[in-house]
Design an enzyme around this catalytic site. Structure first.
Site, short mmCIF file in Angstrom:
data_model
loop_
_atom_site.label_atom_id
_atom_site.label_comp_id
_atom_site.label_asym_id
_atom_site.label_seq_id
_atom_site.Cartn_x
_atom_site.Cartn_y
_atom_site.Cartn_z
CG ASP A 183 2.32 -2.45 2.56
OD1 ASP A 183 1.39 -1.80 2.09
OD2 ASP A 183 3.44 -2.53 2.02
CG HIS A 249 1.15 -0.79 -1.15
ND1 HIS A 249 2.16 -1.18 -0.30
CD2 HIS A 249 1.74 -0.30 -2.26
CE1 HIS A 249 3.33 -0.92 -0.88
NE2 HIS A 249 3.10 -0.39 -2.07
CB SER A 427 5.94 -1.51 -3.76
OG SER A 427 5.95 -0.48 -2.85
#
Length: 632
Positions: A183, A249, A427
């Site tokens: 990520d 994220h 996600s």
């Protein structure tokens, strides 16, 4: 709260989708070309990289990969000379070759470069190395609760929740389980991740994207991935990106999976004990395909040129990214490689309210769709027959109570202080499934990637119909909030408790076969299948799940061989094992038969000579281009 409010407004305006590749003037920007060579001239084929006299398998693979990448890079340098494509550097993208441009290209320049390379007789396929977007929908940071961890039987029931409360009575994990988060990197100093992070790696190679002042290195920390209005308006590389604050994220996903739990602070992770392997592949606006594929390979313990050996290979890999096209050969070969290495690749279904795209449509991945708190498909979630199952993804109804909540950072752009935040998107459905898979491995480490998927599917709860009997059913005519079915959102709602119960049966383990030529004799080897002690494996049974009809001789033996028909095709062979307690377990492998590519009359590989037909085709193309320019 100011930041939370601003992010909420941006999230609503974004419409639930960040999956499109960055564009400049509506056109994708290519940083290079990912090239697949024909089988007969491909130095990176598995057959070549698996050879070697080394006693240690890891050392043998690393040495063979180093030799193969050197040959591949020499071939790609020659390819650039043959085709006149100006290359800044050459390398790899997973198990494909990478030709990186001396400057980013778009429009006709990119199309011309792709066409010239595609015409070369050594080349089977080519695709641009573009940025792909993480699956996050920019949402909101603040405080909340983790409603999605509860289940239907809890004191405060959650009909679409993971049902983790009883699952944790069965197991809370072991600290030898490694889950990779491929990520944006992780904020390494977050206290709720203390002691949970293994040494990772940064695979972001493009300085414009990296935002940390350098390229690939051993620092997987997240420096922030914001995109400013100035960058969007003045830099063509970011013209298609959303103006956004830093997402943090990867930090959010790491906390979902393995935040420190039962410690009187912060949030609970799905797996209380698991270790997180942070693999940074994305920066501003997303990740280059080549960086993403190399990061996934490394996470599984496979060699990547220029990167140190990964001494903590993951058995579960979370990848919350989406592309704008179908699964390509570069993606599929990487999925095949990591699956053969024993790693389950869990991916987000996508946030486009549309059919699946790569990597969610690749064979062998576990694609996870998102449902709202009431069990309906979230408006943003992509869907289709390739989805394995559904898990909570959050929604903006009754903000912020229906969003997901995990570890984050307070910084708008650069890192600030640790905090916790709200998000929605597929996600964040995927890491919930990755965490449950890691708990299953804590109970039964012999489970293969396919066995994990099948057992989680078998334990899924039926989809709900919160919109009433007449509510819209998801499909081509209903792509927003709708009722899920097995054909659109997978086998059902992820249930952690049932999945863990199903994890303890015997595990069928089949040695991979991979791709062969039509008519080949293949070996089906299930001798590594195991039962949990003190039980033992009592019987084996081979069967054909799909593919052209074949006869499996000695189908009750652990080891058998058979000859495939002399046709191209795809077969799925299943092994079911029964232990001495009468419990069953099964697994399956995919075998593909592909005819070898026809050999070109003259190869351009390495020698610099132009094949006659390729030279003629290039000459004709050049003449056409000159004529087209004269007509403008």
């Amino acid at each position: 709260m100011l930041r939370a409010g601003l992010l909420a407004l941006i999230g609503v305006a974004a419409g639930g989708s960040l999956a499109a590749p960055p564009v400049a003037g509506g056109e994708p920007v290519g940083f290079g070309l990912i090239v697949g060579y024909r089988d007969g001239v491909n130095p990176l084929s598995r057959e070549e990289t698996d050879r070697g006299p080394w006693a240690d398998r890891g050392a043998r693979m690393a040495s063979a990969w180093q030799r193969a990448t050197q040959r591949s890079r020499e071939r790609t340098e020659q390819l650039a000379r043959d085709t006149g494509v100006r290359a800044r550097s050459v390398g790899e993208a997973g198990r494909a070759a990478l030709l990186r441009f001396d400057r980013p290209m778009k429009g006709q320049d990119l199309s011309d470069a792709m066409r010239r390379v595609r015409l070369h007789p050594d080349v089977a396929w080519v695709e641009p190395d573009v940025l792909v977007r993480r699956q996050a929908v920019p949402n909101d940071v603040g405080y909340g609760n983790q409603w999605y961890l509860r289940g239907p039987a809890d004191a405060i029931p959650e009909l679409a929740g993971l049902n983790l409360t009883p699952a944790w009575d069965l197991h809370t994990g072991v600290n030898t389980t490694v889950v990779a988060v491929v990520d944006s990197g992780v904020r390494l100093g977050h206290s709720d991740l203390a002691g949970k992070l293994l040494p990772g790696h940064d695979f972001v190679s493009e300085l414009h994207v990296a935002n940390d002042g350098d390229g690939r290195d051993a620092d997987p920390s997240d420096p922030g991935d914001w995109v400013s209005p100035t960058e969007r308006n003045n830099d063509p590389l970011f013209a298609g990106c959303e103006v956004d604050f830093s997402s943090w994220h990867g930090t959010f996903i790491a906390g979902q999976i393995a935040a420190a739990t039962d410690n009187s602070q912060g949030v609970a992770g799905v797996n209380w004990q698991a270790k997180i392997l942070p693999v940074r592949v994305s920066g501003k606006c997303g990740a280059l395909v080549s960086d993403l594929l190399d990061g996934v390979r490394w996470a599984a313990g496979l060699p990547v040129a220029g990167a140190p050996a990964n001494t903590n290979p993951a058995k579960v890999i979370n990848l919350s990214f989406s592309g704008s096209s179908a699964c390509s050969a570069a993606y599929q070969s990487t999925v095949d490689d990591v699956t053969a290495a024993g790693a389950l690749l869990v991916v987000a279904a996508g946030n486009l309210s549309a059919p699946l795209m790569r990597p969610a449509d690749c064979d062998g991945v576990m694609a996870v769709a998102a449902v709202r708190r009431d069990g309906a498909k979230a408006d943003y979630s992509s869907f289709g027959a390739g989805v394995a199952l559904a898990a909570p993804g959050g929604s903006l109804e009754n903000f912020p109570n229906n969003l997901l909540y995990a570890t984050s950072d307070s910084g708008f752009t650069n890192p600030g202080v640790e905090t916790y935040g709200y998000k929605q998107g597929t996600s964040f459905s995927a890491p919930l499934a990755a965490g449950v898979a890691s708990l299953m491995l804590a109970r039964n480490a012999a489970l293969t990637p396919r066995a994990l998927i099948e057992r989680m599917q078998a334990g899924a709860r039926p989809h709900l119909q919160p919109l009433g009997p007449a509510g819209p059913v998801c499909g081509a005519a209903n792509t927003q909030v709708c009722h899920c079915s097995a054909n659109t959102c997978g086998a059902g709602l992820l249930d952690a408790n049932t999945a863990l119960q199903l994890s303890i049966g015997p595990a069928a383990v089949i040695q991979p076969v991979g791709t062969v030529v039509p008519g080949a004799v293949i070996t089906l080897d299930g001798r590594s299948s195991v039962a949990l002690g003190p039980a033992t494996i009592a019987s084996h049974q081979w069967s054909l799940d799909s593919g052209p009809a074949v006869v499996i001789p000695n189908g009750t033996q652990a080891l058998t061989s058979l000859q495939l028909p002399s046709v191209e095709g795809r077969w799925v062979f299943r092994l079911t094992v029964t232990d001495s307690n009468g419990d069953d377990g099964s697994d399956a492998i995919v075998v593909r038969a592909v005819a070898p590519a026809a050999t070109a009359a003259a190869s351009g590989g390495g020698g610099g000579s132009f094949g006659g037909w390729w030279g003629l085709a290039l000459a004709l193309w050049g003449a056409g281009l000159v004529w087209a320019n004269r007509r403008r």
